[in-house]
Design a protein around this motif. Structure first.
Motif, PDB file in Angstrom:
ATOM      1  N   LEU A  10       0.840  -1.194   0.000  1.00 38.83           N
ATOM      2  CA  LEU A  10       0.000   0.000   0.000  1.00 38.83           C
ATOM      3  C   LEU A  10       0.872   1.239   0.000  1.00 38.83           C
ATOM      4  CD1 LEU A  10      -2.844  -0.772   2.586  1.00 38.83           C
ATOM      5  CD2 LEU A  10      -3.146  -0.300   0.146  1.00 38.83           C
ATOM      6  N   ILE A  11       0.511   2.192  -0.829  1.00 37.53           N
ATOM      7  CA  ILE A  11       1.138   3.517  -0.795  1.00 37.53           C
ATOM      8  C   ILE A  11       0.069   4.472  -0.286  1.00 37.53           C
ATOM      9  CG2 ILE A  11       2.271   5.323  -2.137  1.00 37.53           C
ATOM     10  CD1 ILE A  11       3.048   3.133  -4.151  1.00 37.53           C
ATOM     11  N   LEU A  12       0.276   5.010   0.897  1.00 38.82           N
ATOM     12  CA  LEU A  12      -0.757   5.759   1.599  1.00 38.82           C
ATOM     13  C   LEU A  12      -0.444   7.253   1.670  1.00 38.82           C
ATOM     14  CD1 LEU A  12      -1.221   3.244   4.556  1.00 38.82           C
ATOM     15  CD2 LEU A  12      -2.741   3.522   2.584  1.00 38.82           C
ATOM     16  N   ASN A  13      -1.492   8.058   1.633  1.00 41.55           N
ATOM     17  CA  ASN A  13      -1.433   9.502   1.913  1.00 41.55           C
ATOM     18  C   ASN A  13      -0.638  10.298   0.890  1.00 41.55           C
ATOM     19  OD1 ASN A  13      -2.768   8.903   4.448  1.00 41.55           O
ATOM     20  ND2 ASN A  13      -0.755   8.262   5.222  1.00 41.55           N
ATOM     21  N   GLY A  14      -0.486   9.767  -0.293  1.00 41.27           N
ATOM     22  CA  GLY A  14       0.286  10.478  -1.308  1.00 41.27           C
ATOM     23  C   GLY A  14      -0.552  11.422  -2.143  1.00 41.27           C
ATOM     24  N   THR A  15       0.148  12.281  -2.888  1.00 41.98           N
ATOM     25  CA  THR A  15      -0.483  13.137  -3.895  1.00 41.98           C
ATOM     26  C   THR A  15      -0.128  12.555  -5.249  1.00 41.98           C
ATOM     27  OG1 THR A  15      -0.331  15.094  -2.484  1.00 41.98           O
ATOM     28  CG2 THR A  15      -0.618  15.458  -4.853  1.00 41.98           C
ATOM     29  N   LEU A  16      -1.134  12.080  -5.967  1.00 43.36           N
ATOM     30  CA  LEU A  16      -0.889  11.373  -7.218  1.00 43.36           C
ATOM     31  C   LEU A  16      -0.834  12.332  -8.412  1.00 43.36           C
ATOM     32  CD1 LEU A  16      -1.649   9.019  -5.341  1.00 43.36           C
ATOM     33  CD2 LEU A  16      -2.900   7.996  -7.258  1.00 43.36           C
ATOM     34  N   ILE A  17       0.191  12.183  -9.220  1.00 41.37           N
ATOM     35  CA  ILE A  17       0.246  12.746 -10.572  1.00 41.37           C
ATOM     36  C   ILE A  17       0.272  11.537 -11.480  1.00 41.37           C
ATOM     37  CG2 ILE A  17       1.607  14.068 -12.229  1.00 41.37           C
ATOM     38  CD1 ILE A  17       2.549  15.842  -9.994  1.00 41.37           C
ATOM     39  N   THR A  20      -1.110  11.347 -16.966  1.00 39.52           N
ATOM     40  CA  THR A  20      -1.937  11.751 -18.106  1.00 39.52           C
ATOM     41  C   THR A  20      -1.843  13.242 -18.413  1.00 39.52           C
ATOM     42  OG1 THR A  20      -3.889  12.206 -16.734  1.00 39.52           O
ATOM     43  CG2 THR A  20      -3.599   9.947 -17.543  1.00 39.52           C
ATOM     44  N   GLY A  21      -1.326  14.008 -17.457  1.00 34.42           N
ATOM     45  CA  GLY A  21      -1.278  15.455 -17.595  1.00 34.42           C
ATOM     46  C   GLY A  21      -2.347  16.168 -16.783  1.00 34.42           C
ATOM     47  N   ARG A  22      -3.301  15.406 -16.248  1.00 33.74           N
ATOM     48  CA  ARG A  22      -4.345  16.052 -15.447  1.00 33.74           C
ATOM     49  C   ARG A  22      -3.801  16.453 -14.083  1.00 33.74           C
ATOM     50  NH1 ARG A  22      -8.742  12.082 -12.614  1.00 33.74           N
ATOM     51  NH2 ARG A  22      -7.391  10.323 -12.090  1.00 33.74           N
ATOM     52  N   SER A  23      -4.549  17.293 -13.389  1.00 34.70           N
ATOM     53  CA  SER A  23      -4.095  17.845 -12.110  1.00 34.70           C
ATOM     54  C   SER A  23      -3.905  16.759 -11.065  1.00 34.70           C
ATOM     55  CB  SER A  23      -5.099  18.878 -11.608  1.00 34.70           C
ATOM     56  OG  SER A  23      -5.206  19.954 -12.513  1.00 34.70           O
ATOM     57  N   ARG A  24      -3.006  17.013 -10.134  1.00 37.19           N
ATOM     58  CA  ARG A  24      -2.710  16.080  -9.056  1.00 37.19           C
ATOM     59  C   ARG A  24      -3.916  15.917  -8.131  1.00 37.19           C
ATOM     60  NH1 ARG A  24       2.181  19.715  -6.943  1.00 37.19           N
ATOM     61  NH2 ARG A  24       2.171  20.176  -9.164  1.00 37.19           N
ATOM     62  N   VAL A  58       3.363  10.921  -5.870  1.00 34.54           N
ATOM     63  CA  VAL A  58       3.376   9.533  -6.322  1.00 34.54           C
ATOM     64  C   VAL A  58       3.066   9.557  -7.815  1.00 34.54           C
ATOM     65  CG1 VAL A  58       2.370   7.237  -6.063  1.00 34.54           C
ATOM     66  CG2 VAL A  58       2.597   8.745  -4.064  1.00 34.54           C
ATOM     67  N   ALA A  59       4.017   9.126  -8.622  1.00 36.15           N
ATOM     68  CA  ALA A  59       3.893   9.214 -10.082  1.00 36.15           C
ATOM     69  C   ALA A  59       4.213   7.864 -10.710  1.00 36.15           C
ATOM     70  CB  ALA A  59       4.857  10.278 -10.621  1.00 36.15           C
ATOM     71  N   PRO A  60       3.839   7.672 -11.962  1.00 36.83           N
ATOM     72  CA  PRO A  60       4.307   6.460 -12.651  1.00 36.83           C
ATOM     73  C   PRO A  60       5.832   6.447 -12.699  1.00 36.83           C
ATOM     74  CG  PRO A  60       2.625   7.606 -13.944  1.00 36.83           C
ATOM     75  CD  PRO A  60       3.040   8.537 -12.847  1.00 36.83           C
ATOM     76  N   GLY A  61       6.415   5.270 -12.744  1.00 35.88           N
ATOM     77  CA  GLY A  61       7.865   5.189 -12.916  1.00 35.88           C
ATOM     78  C   GLY A  61       8.267   5.840 -14.225  1.00 35.88           C
ATOM     79  N   SER A 397       4.595  22.823 -16.006  1.00 35.34           N
ATOM     80  CA  SER A 397       4.106  22.319 -14.725  1.00 35.34           C
ATOM     81  C   SER A 397       4.706  20.961 -14.396  1.00 35.34           C
ATOM     82  CB  SER A 397       2.586  22.203 -14.753  1.00 35.34           C
ATOM     83  OG  SER A 397       2.176  21.161 -15.630  1.00 35.34           O
ATOM     84  N   LEU A 398       4.594  20.588 -13.136  1.00 41.75           N
ATOM     85  CA  LEU A 398       5.060  19.272 -12.701  1.00 41.75           C
ATOM     86  C   LEU A 398       4.247  18.171 -13.380  1.00 41.75           C
ATOM     87  CD1 LEU A 398       7.127  17.966 -10.807  1.00 41.75           C
ATOM     88  CD2 LEU A 398       5.395  17.991  -9.005  1.00 41.75           C
ATOM     89  N   GLU A 399       2.951  18.413 -13.541  1.00 42.94           N
ATOM     90  CA  GLU A 399       2.103  17.424 -14.224  1.00 42.94           C
ATOM     91  C   GLU A 399       2.565  17.209 -15.665  1.00 42.94           C
ATOM     92  OE1 GLU A 399      -0.465  18.929 -10.844  1.00 42.94           O
ATOM     93  OE2 GLU A 399       1.054  19.747 -12.189  1.00 42.94           O
TER      94      GLU A 399
END
Length: 480
Positions: A10-17, A20-24, A58-61, A397-399
């Motif tokens: 489990l990866i918990l409490n992260g901010t996902l990007i 796809t380019g959409r907002s976190r 938390v992003a794709p590799g 942007s980071l995204e």
């Protein structure tokens, strides 16, 4: 929840990007059997292992769109230089140079010799190369291209001339076999001497099977300097003739008289994209790295010797100073230093930014795992984009940066179920601190690991945690 429904990780409490380019957005991720099984509020779920990603992205590799890691994945299977950047997949075999197919004991010309292949026990077929990856996986995924220069060395007794029809047929057959075995496409490096004599028709003839296998053609252009426009047009013509996607490798403009010409080439590429499939990659530096050349190429610009088999004591020194000490011109000095590698400071920051911010540009390191002083891009490319160009320069942007590193190359190279954080996709994940991620590698200290990469997960396996490789080798072939 049944025992079988427990998550492996489990990866918990992260901010996902999500790539796809959409907002976190805030979310948890649950992983089972190496794949993403759930995305959402999993705070009440059970797992064998968990990672707290509070305050982290938390992003794709990341997918390194341009590498020369063909031999490094066996010689250095932990691949710390890449994993420490958050990279989970490498595209190998670029610039026409792949480690297979090659017979034993055949002399390897520059730049093929830069891969540091063994003299014996080489991979005589591309299928054998792929089997070796399956049986001895590195710690990241491999998406392999077969190299045109390698094919020439295998099929031709003299690579200084155009290939004959029978030689083209032989190389076409080997290319088809490689594609059938799992290669994602073909690459060429007609900028370099062993392939410079290859004609457009030769490349089209060898690449005839690409469309059948939905393969790409990654091209180091014939010229990246005064004749860049003509070289790009040649690549477009080859792509149209074959009806396939081409990749313009490490797009750049070299030599001062060409600085700023990205304002011509980028719109040119964008216009051509309206009627054919084109993609491109670049690295975020104003210097390149390659073999030591001994032609007019070395008569100008700042060149630093990275490695020299004949004069190892010259490592780290400029070609200008070495030539002065040797009492000869720069071409003669370069010839004395061969074989080896050099860093060429031939580009300008304006062009790097113009190409980097183009929405269709992927990120590739193009690093060489040779010598004690490699180009810093080998260790720092991806955090440099995220730290310097996103956070400090504000280029995009980071995204958008994450998209360029993940879903964009996954789409362009046809890597199935990779490149985004999606249900059922392989759990290739990079976790980093957006406020501290940065490259530490410099030209003076090029192997310094980047900072801010907290965890890297490859096919569900925690592979890099808190600055340390866990020892897990869970990579696989990543193909179409």
């Amino acid at each position: 929840m049944s025992e079988r429904e427990k998550f492996d990780l489990l990866i918990l409490n992260g901010t996902l990007i999500d790539g796809t380019g959409r907002s976190r957005f805030a979310s948890d991720i649950g992983i089972i059997d190496g794949k993403i099984a759930d995305i959402g509020d999993l705070s009440s779920a059970h797992s064998r292992q968990s990672i707290d990603a509070t305050g982290l992205i938390v992003a794709p590799g990341f997918i390194d769109a341009h590498t020369h890691d063909d031999q490094a994945i066996f010689a250095e299977p932990k691949m710390v230089s890449k994993i420490s950047q958050g990279i989970t997949t490498v595209v190998t075999g670029n610039c026409g140079i792949s480690s297979s197919p090659l017979p034993d004991r055949v002399p390897l010309p520059d730049p093929l010799n830069l891969l540091k292949l063994p003299l014996t026990e080489r991979f005589k077929t591309f299928e054998a190369f792929l089997r070796a990856i399956d049986s001895h996986p590195p710690s990241l995924n491999v998406a392999p291209l077969i190299g045109h220069t390698t094919l020439r060395v295998f099929a031709m007794s003299d690579v200084s001339r155009p290939a004959t029809l029978s030689e083209i047929c032989s190389m076409r057959s080997m290319t088809k076999d490689a594609l059938a075995a799992g290669a994602i496409g073909l690459s060429s490096g007609i900028f370099y001497p062993p392939a410079a004599a290859a004609t457009k028709d030769e490349l089209i003839g060898i690449g005839a099977s690409l469309r059948e296998y939905d393969g790409v053609f990654a091209m180091h252009l014939r010229d990246e300097s005064d004749h860049i426009v003509e070289a790009i047009e040649e690549a477009f013509e080859i792509g149209r003739a074959l009806g396939i996607q081409i990749v313009l490798s490490h797009h750049k403009l070299m030599r001062e008289r060409n600085f700023g010409k990205s304002r011509v080439t980028v719109p040119m590429i964008q216009n051509a994209m309206r009627c054919q499939c084109i993609s491109l990659d670049c690295y975020p530096y104003t210097a390149g790295s390659s073999m030591i050349r001994d032609d007019d190429f070395v008569n100008e610009g700042h060149i630093v010797i990275v490695s020299s088999e004949s004069h190892p004591e010259c490592t780290g020194r400029s070609l200008e100073d070495i030539a002065r000490e040797f009492g000869m011109n720069r071409r003669e000095a370069a010839r004395q230093l061969q074989p080896g590698t050099a860093t060429y400071h031939f580009m300008c920051e304006e062009d790097v930014r113009e190409i980097l911010q183009f929405e269709h540009t992927m990120i590739g390191s193009d690093g060489l795992q040779v010598g004690e002083r490699p180009h810093p891009r080998l260790w720092g490319t991806f955090p440099r984009v995220l730290g310097h160009y996103v956070r400090e320069v504000g280029l995009f942007s980071l995204e958008e940066a994450v998209r360029k590193m993940t879903s964009l190359p996954a789409r362009n190279f046809g890597l199935k179920n990779r490149g985004t954080l999606s249900h059922g996709y392989y759990a290739d994940i990079s976790i980093f601190d957006p406020d501290s991620i940065r490259d530490q590698a410099t030209y003076e200290n090029p192997t310094a690991p980047s900072s801010g990469v907290v965890a890297v997960i490859v096919n569900g396996a925690p592979t890099y945690i808190a600055g340390q490789h866990t020892g897990l080798l869970n990579g696989s072939l990543a193909g179409r």
